[in-house]
Design an enzyme around this catalytic site. Structure first.
Site, short mmCIF file in Angstrom:
data_model
loop_
_atom_site.label_atom_id
_atom_site.label_comp_id
_atom_site.label_asym_id
_atom_site.label_seq_id
_atom_site.Cartn_x
_atom_site.Cartn_y
_atom_site.Cartn_z
N LYS A 75 -16.48 1.81 4.30
CA LYS A 75 -16.93 3.20 4.34
C LYS A 75 -15.80 4.22 4.52
CE LYS A 75 -21.50 2.05 6.19
NZ LYS A 75 -22.42 2.79 5.35
N ASP A 130 -26.31 7.82 4.92
CA ASP A 130 -26.63 7.27 6.25
C ASP A 130 -26.94 8.39 7.22
OD1 ASP A 130 -26.19 4.58 5.56
OD2 ASP A 130 -24.04 4.76 5.93
N GLY A 145 -19.99 1.05 19.01
CA GLY A 145 -19.33 1.04 17.71
C GLY A 145 -18.48 2.27 17.51
N SER A 146 -17.48 2.18 16.61
CA SER A 146 -16.62 3.34 16.36
C SER A 146 -16.11 3.38 14.93
CB SER A 146 -15.43 3.35 17.33
OG SER A 146 -14.66 2.16 17.19
N GLY A 147 -16.76 2.64 14.02
CA GLY A 147 -16.35 2.62 12.62
C GLY A 147 -17.03 3.70 11.80
N GLY A 148 -17.03 3.51 10.48
CA GLY A 148 -17.58 4.52 9.59
C GLY A 148 -19.05 4.79 9.80
N MET A 149 -19.85 3.74 9.97
CA MET A 149 -21.27 3.94 10.20
C MET A 149 -21.51 4.60 11.55
SD MET A 149 -24.25 3.66 8.90
CE MET A 149 -25.99 3.52 9.31
#
Length: 273
Positions: free
Chosen positions: A70, A106, A129-133
């Site tokens: 992402k 999203d 969490g800390s990614g794109g999503m």
């Protein structure tokens, strides 16, 4: 599913670390029901730049982008829609005559689900969490008026950066925190992964929460969702997220918005694997 592709068929695809069948069945079902000359196929790739060059070179109309691509896809497209630019994360690429424009559906899906489930804006929450999503989910929370949140991420650099950008706190672990809403935006609980059977949050935190939101879509009943249901908690599932974001992708690719009944039938068909 009866498909009759020909030389004029427009191709759409998805790129994911762990391809699934939901998007393929959802899109192809609607193409058939609406009489559209499109076909959808799911892919994975170890060569992301090559895959995106292929989208451009072969005239593939649209591409859904899933974890872990992402953010890495951003440098490979020509233009970012406001939905993607604001959160520096994409999940959709639309190809118009070789010009690749990226979106984030999203974000749209999460904002819509928070409203549909009547989640009180004063609710405290912890987002793992800390990614794109995670960026998409946290941004939708912030923009929907949820101010009392904590980003839980072992990666201090990305966790602190996400929390700071949106006005939230950061913690490496949940610890003794007991928020009203727990949100998992990690691969924990995802089928086929090393943590497929694990809970994204401690049992004590689930018991203390009012509602649980798991973005993982495969399976739709993750260990976290199953535990939350057993505890009598309100739940929001990854299946709900993937269905709404897929609908918005479908509209971007085709310019056609299915009816509510057609949407529900497509979701039911996609789930019946």
């Amino acid at each position: 599913m009866q498909m009759n592709p020909n030389k004029d068929t427009q191709l759409c695809m998805s790129l994911s670390g762990r391809p699934g069948n939901f998007g393929l069945r959802f899109h192809n079902h609607l193409y058939e029901q609406l009489g559209l000359n499109f076909y959808y196929k799911a892919f994975s790739s170890q060569d992301l730049p090559g895959a995106v060059r292929g989208i451009r070179a072969l005239g593939i109309r649209g591409c859904g982008v899933s974890m872990p691509f992402k953010e890495d896809c951003i440098a490979l497209v020509d233009e970012l829609d406001a939905s993607a630019r604001a959160i520096a994360s994409i999940n959709t690429i639309v190809n118009t005559d070789g010009h690749l424009k990226a979106y984030n559906t999203d974000y749209i899906a999460v904002a819509q689900l928070l409203a549909e489930h009547d989640v009180p804006r004063e609710s405290t929450f912890a987002l793992r969490g800390s990614g794109g999503m995670a960026k998409a989910v946290a941004s939708a929370l912030r923009d929907s008026g949820y101010a009392q949140g904590v980003i839980v991420a072992r990666n201090e650099v990305t966790g602190r950066a996400l929390a700071s950008a949106l006005g939230y706190e950061w913690q490496a672990e949940l610890g003794s925190l007991r928020p009203q809403m727990l949100i998992n935006v990690t691969p924990i609980g995802m089928s086929g992964g090393p943590q497929a059977q694990q809970l994204a949050f401690e049992a004590e935190a689930i018991a203390a929460a009012d509602r649980v939101f798991d973005v993982v879509a495969v399976p739709s009943e993750t260990p976290l969702i199953l535990r939350a249901r057993a505890e009598g908690k309100q739940v929001i599932t990854g299946l709900e997220v993937i269905a709404i974001q897929a609908l918005e992708q479908f509209v971007l690719y085709t310019g056609v918005r299915p009816s509510e009944e057609q949407f529900r039938q497509a979701v039911a068909f996609a789930r019946a694997l």
